[in-house]
Design a protein around this motif. Sequence first.
Motif, PDB file in Angstrom:
ATOM      1  N   LYS A 139       0.089   0.159  -2.571  1.00 53.56           N
ATOM      2  CA  LYS A 139      -1.131   0.963  -2.653  1.00 53.56           C
ATOM      3  C   LYS A 139      -1.802   0.809  -4.018  1.00 53.56           C
ATOM      4  O   LYS A 139      -3.004   1.052  -4.168  1.00 53.56           O
ATOM      5  N   CYS A 155      -0.218  10.190  -1.134  1.00 57.36           N
ATOM      6  CA  CYS A 155       0.797  10.248  -0.076  1.00 57.36           C
ATOM      7  C   CYS A 155       0.170  10.303   1.312  1.00 57.36           C
ATOM      8  O   CYS A 155       0.893  10.396   2.317  1.00 57.36           O
ATOM      9  N   GLU A 156      -1.155  10.243   1.359  1.00 54.94           N
ATOM     10  CA  GLU A 156      -1.919  10.294   2.611  1.00 54.94           C
ATOM     11  C   GLU A 156      -1.554  11.531   3.420  1.00 54.94           C
ATOM     12  O   GLU A 156      -1.230  11.478   4.617  1.00 54.94           O
ATOM     13  N   ILE A 175       2.863   9.190   4.289  1.00 52.84           N
ATOM     14  CA  ILE A 175       3.794   8.260   3.634  1.00 52.84           C
ATOM     15  C   ILE A 175       5.045   9.010   3.189  1.00 52.84           C
ATOM     16  O   ILE A 175       6.170   8.582   3.443  1.00 52.84           O
ATOM     17  N   CYS A 176       4.817  10.114   2.509  1.00 55.43           N
ATOM     18  CA  CYS A 176       5.912  10.983   2.075  1.00 55.43           C
ATOM     19  C   CYS A 176       5.303  12.297   1.623  1.00 55.43           C
ATOM     20  O   CYS A 176       4.081  12.410   1.455  1.00 55.43           O
ATOM     21  N   LEU A 183      10.081   3.154   0.355  1.00 54.91           N
ATOM     22  CA  LEU A 183       8.985   3.951  -0.197  1.00 54.91           C
ATOM     23  C   LEU A 183       8.438   3.343  -1.483  1.00 54.91           C
ATOM     24  O   LEU A 183       7.226   3.347  -1.724  1.00 54.91           O
ATOM     25  N   VAL A 226       6.145   0.454  -0.592  1.00 53.77           N
ATOM     26  CA  VAL A 226       4.895   0.910   0.031  1.00 53.77           C
ATOM     27  C   VAL A 226       3.949   1.485  -1.017  1.00 53.77           C
ATOM     28  O   VAL A 226       2.747   1.185  -1.034  1.00 53.77           O
ATOM     29  N   LEU A 227       4.469   2.313  -1.916  1.00 49.22           N
ATOM     30  CA  LEU A 227       3.621   2.937  -2.945  1.00 49.22           C
ATOM     31  C   LEU A 227       3.110   1.903  -3.946  1.00 49.22           C
ATOM     32  O   LEU A 227       1.973   1.985  -4.418  1.00 49.22           O
ATOM     33  N   TYR A 273      11.351  -5.616   2.232  1.00 53.98           N
ATOM     34  CA  TYR A 273      11.868  -4.365   1.690  1.00 53.98           C
ATOM     35  C   TYR A 273      13.216  -4.610   1.002  1.00 53.98           C
ATOM     36  O   TYR A 273      14.281  -4.304   1.526  1.00 53.98           O
TER      37      TYR A 273
END
Length: 417
Positions: free
Chosen positions: A79, A48-49, A53-54, A72, A75-76, A5
């Motif tokens: 995906k 964003c599930e 996730i957010c 974030l 992570v995005l 990260y």
Amino acid sequence: MNLKYYTLSDEIKKQLGYIIREVRKHKYNEYKNVTLIENNPYTKENFCENNIICHYHTLTRLENDIVKDDVLYHVLLKKLNLYYQVSEEEHETNMKHLESQIRRILYAGEYIDDDLARAIKKELDETSFSKDVIAEFHLRLLIIFIKFQLIMQVTDEEIETLNNFADFYQGIYKGVVLHCLGIYHLNKLDTVEAKNLFLQAQEIYTQYNISKGLISSYLIAAHVYSNNYYESVPLCNEMEIYYKETNNYKRLMHVYNYLSDYYFLINALPIAKSYFTKAMEIIDKDETLIRYKYVLLYNWGYRCFKNFEYEEALENFLESLALCNNRANYIQILNYILIIKTKLNHSLEELKYYCNLGEEYLHDANEVNQNLYKYFRFKLSNSRYYRKFAMEKLIPTLTGDRSRMEILLFLYQDLYK
């Protein structure tokens, strides 16, 4: 890939947010055709599930501005199978590598140096920035630009990327993407948009001390294709001097071609012929210019066609068709061959033979050329619809276009003879 990260600057976040937005939207549109919207994984809510996730409002802000949460972004991106797994220093090194290539690419473009362009493309094809998505998108742009230079097939998806990411690129890269889109619109004969894009690219290139010899050739073409000789001729005269000074005889070939067109227009036929001959001599002395020969032959054929010299026009169009390496132009050349062969009363079998050559190129042509080709196809297949098609689909688009008056006159003669 296990994520690290990395801390992200605001500028990096803006670029990553842009990429996330455009790639997600592209994937959303792909899935839209195969699944119900509630099952589409790339809607904001599903992406964003369902707020795991957010919140989707956070995604909206991330895609259009920035958010504080560095994690974030990582992570995005994952995906989307994209990654920014590099330190700030590594990213700067990647971008410096690309910057070292871009001026070489622009030089190759100005001097039509195919060997250099191919060598650079080979280097870029072997370059990977799989861990640096920002550098990867800049790499893609440079490869597309070289493909335009080498007149290689540029895919619809690549054009979509250029359009969707036009505002993503900054600095000299912005000039390159505008240049690419200008060439695309010029090939589609959308000269108004092409000129607008070339002028914007020229302004950026000037800021970065890029030689005017690169973009001016395309600007001249845009002026000529829109019959704007008020601007094209002075620019041709200026660039004739410039290309001689910079020993750029390949671009000089283009200038001679355009000047030939102008002098033919004002009925100075010997001067027009002399410029055409000069341009052809340049091509014949350099085999790397062979791809332009079909263009010059087409142009001279077109001039002869407008001057009712059909036999000479046909000879040039046929040779041009045999050499044509641009799918977007094939139908345009073929249409003139069909018109002239019709005028010269060539056999039905011969007309059908040439008409059949165009089938695989139809979708690459612009609408007017597509419709003119369809007119011949309907007529040669003994379809009575060809008259109605001409009156409803073809003639209205030709009426008022001075550059196509000869075609319009042919249609009326062919319909009512």
